[in-house]
Design a protein around this motif. Structure first.
Motif, PDB file in Angstrom:
ATOM      1  N   ASN A  11      10.190  24.795  36.800  1.00  0.00           N
ATOM      2  CA  ASN A  11      11.599  25.109  36.997  1.00  0.00           C
ATOM      3  C   ASN A  11      12.503  24.072  36.345  1.00  0.00           C
ATOM      4  O   ASN A  11      13.679  23.975  36.694  1.00  0.00           O
ATOM      5  N   ARG A  12      11.974  23.311  35.408  1.00  0.00           N
ATOM      6  CA  ARG A  12      12.811  22.353  34.674  1.00  0.00           C
ATOM      7  C   ARG A  12      13.846  23.101  33.838  1.00  0.00           C
ATOM      8  O   ARG A  12      13.575  24.180  33.308  1.00  0.00           O
ATOM      9  N   TYR A  13      15.021  22.504  33.733  1.00  0.00           N
ATOM     10  CA  TYR A  13      16.075  23.125  32.936  1.00  0.00           C
ATOM     11  C   TYR A  13      15.797  22.960  31.449  1.00  0.00           C
ATOM     12  O   TYR A  13      15.251  21.944  31.004  1.00  0.00           O
ATOM     13  N   HIS A  14      16.164  23.959  30.680  1.00  0.00           N
ATOM     14  CA  HIS A  14      16.016  23.945  29.231  1.00  0.00           C
ATOM     15  C   HIS A  14      17.320  23.417  28.633  1.00  0.00           C
ATOM     16  O   HIS A  14      18.368  24.062  28.741  1.00  0.00           O
ATOM     17  N   GLY A  15      17.258  22.247  28.034  1.00  0.00           N
ATOM     18  CA  GLY A  15      18.463  21.581  27.549  1.00  0.00           C
ATOM     19  C   GLY A  15      19.267  22.426  26.576  1.00  0.00           C
ATOM     20  O   GLY A  15      20.506  22.450  26.630  1.00  0.00           O
ATOM     21  N   GLY A  16      18.586  23.126  25.685  1.00  0.00           N
ATOM     22  CA  GLY A  16      19.279  23.933  24.689  1.00  0.00           C
ATOM     23  C   GLY A  16      20.078  25.060  25.316  1.00  0.00           C
ATOM     24  O   GLY A  16      21.235  25.318  24.926  1.00  0.00           O
ATOM     25  N   TRP A  17      19.488  25.733  26.303  1.00  0.00           N
ATOM     26  CA  TRP A  17      20.179  26.857  26.925  1.00  0.00           C
ATOM     27  C   TRP A  17      21.266  26.398  27.888  1.00  0.00           C
ATOM     28  O   TRP A  17      22.298  27.062  28.029  1.00  0.00           O
ATOM     29  N   VAL A  18      21.068  25.267  28.543  1.00  0.00           N
ATOM     30  CA  VAL A  18      22.147  24.712  29.362  1.00  0.00           C
ATOM     31  C   VAL A  18      23.355  24.411  28.475  1.00  0.00           C
ATOM     32  O   VAL A  18      24.501  24.747  28.806  1.00  0.00           O
ATOM     33  N   THR A  19      23.090  23.790  27.318  1.00  0.00           N
ATOM     34  CA  THR A  19      24.163  23.482  26.376  1.00  0.00           C
ATOM     35  C   THR A  19      24.868  24.744  25.909  1.00  0.00           C
ATOM     36  O   THR A  19      26.107  24.804  25.852  1.00  0.00           O
ATOM     37  N   TYR A  20      24.086  25.779  25.598  1.00  0.00           N
ATOM     38  CA  TYR A  20      24.689  27.040  25.139  1.00  0.00           C
ATOM     39  C   TYR A  20      25.622  27.619  26.191  1.00  0.00           C
ATOM     40  O   TYR A  20      26.754  28.025  25.882  1.00  0.00           O
TER      41      TYR A  20
END
Length: 292
Positions: A11-20
């Motif tokens: 369940n770690r956050y995906h940095g790229g999609w959080v940024t998007y």
């Protein structure tokens, strides 16, 4: 999207999609500010009108193509119709349609089971609403058993859309609105209002089915398809272009009709009935099966 099964990822956050998601929301707010500050411009109202119409068309592609056809096979139609619809679906930038439908089938199979359902509110309201889409597990391809049917020939438009997802999505989500803005002399307004602001509103009006739709649907509908609905349900029907009867849909997922009770607005069903009358769509059904 990741090609790994979502059962093997964290369940770690995906940095790229959080940024998007942060960036698109900031652009959406910029679009709202642009709309307010340029409200006296005729071109701005033209772009806003286009954004509303485009929102409706793209949301029809969610409810008719991604949901009722790809996930539940509720009707049949010629290939050209599906190619048009998957292009419109690309305008909402909600992932490849095969990924979307596979996640939805996974959701039906594990409905509201904490840790199993990809987006149950029992894992948290904001998880169900949008946070699941920012995690590695949520972004992963669904387990193979929820993807097998999409290898059939009739799903070729979806495989094509999935292959060319990024160019199609950028073109439909931002290129088309910017081009419309260019036609009326305001390409920036087209990008910000018809592209970014529309897209952010479209995201939340899709996500609300998984969050508020499950909370509200469980209390007021359960599996009934005939109960009258309140004001909230009618508002949700407008925002989701007919996807408000969510728990009733879980009771009869194969039906081409989602809104079956009095007062449940369901333009997806009406469009399918109209297309069936014209001979475009056929085999509209009310099956209970969740399989494609």
């Amino acid at each position: 999207m990741s090609t790994s099964s979502d059962t093997t990822l964290s369940n770690r956050y995906h940095g790229g999609w959080v940024t998007y998601f942060v960036v698109i929301h900031l652009l959406g707010l910029t679009g709202l500010g642009y709309l307010i500050s340029h409200a006296a411009w005729i071109s701005t109202w033209g772009i806003a009108a286009f954004a509303v119409v485009y929102y409706f068309l793209c949301h029809l592609a969610i409810t008719i193509e991604a949901h009722r056809y790809y996930a539940h096979r509720s009707f049949e139609a010629p290939a050209w119709f599906h190619y048009v619809m998957v292009c419109l679906f690309s305008g909402v930038m909600q992932g490849p349609i095969i990924w979307w439908a596979g996640k939805h089938l996974h959701h039906h199979a594990e409905s509201d089971k904490p840790g199993a359902d990809p987006h149950t509110p029992r894992d948290g309201f904001w998880h169900a609403h949008c946070l699941w889409l920012m995690k590695h597990r949520g972004l992963a391809m669904p387990p193979p058993r929820y993807q097998a049917a999409f290898r059939r020939d009739q799903f070729a438009p979806g495989r094509w859309q999935s292959t060319y997802y990024w160019p199609l999505s950028l073109l439909m989500a931002f290129g088309v609105p910017t081009a419309v803005g260019l036609l009326v002399g305001d390409p920036l307004g087209g990008f910000l209002i018809g592209g970014c602001l529309r897209l952010v509103v479209q995201y939340h009006c899709t996500w609300v089915v998984n969050s508020l739709g499950h909370y509200w649907g469980e209390r007021e509908h359960e599996s009934s398809a005939t109960n009258q609905i309140g004001v909230f349900g009618k508002v949700l029907a407008v925002l989701t272009v007919g996807e408000s009867n969510h728990s009733g849909h879980h009771g009869q997922p194969g039906s081409y009709r989602i809104g079956r009770a009095p007062g449940q607005w369901d333009p997806g069903a009406r469009v399918l009935e109209w297309l069936a009358h014209l001979g475009v769509c056929r085999q509209l059904n009310t099956r209970v099966s969740t399989s494609a």
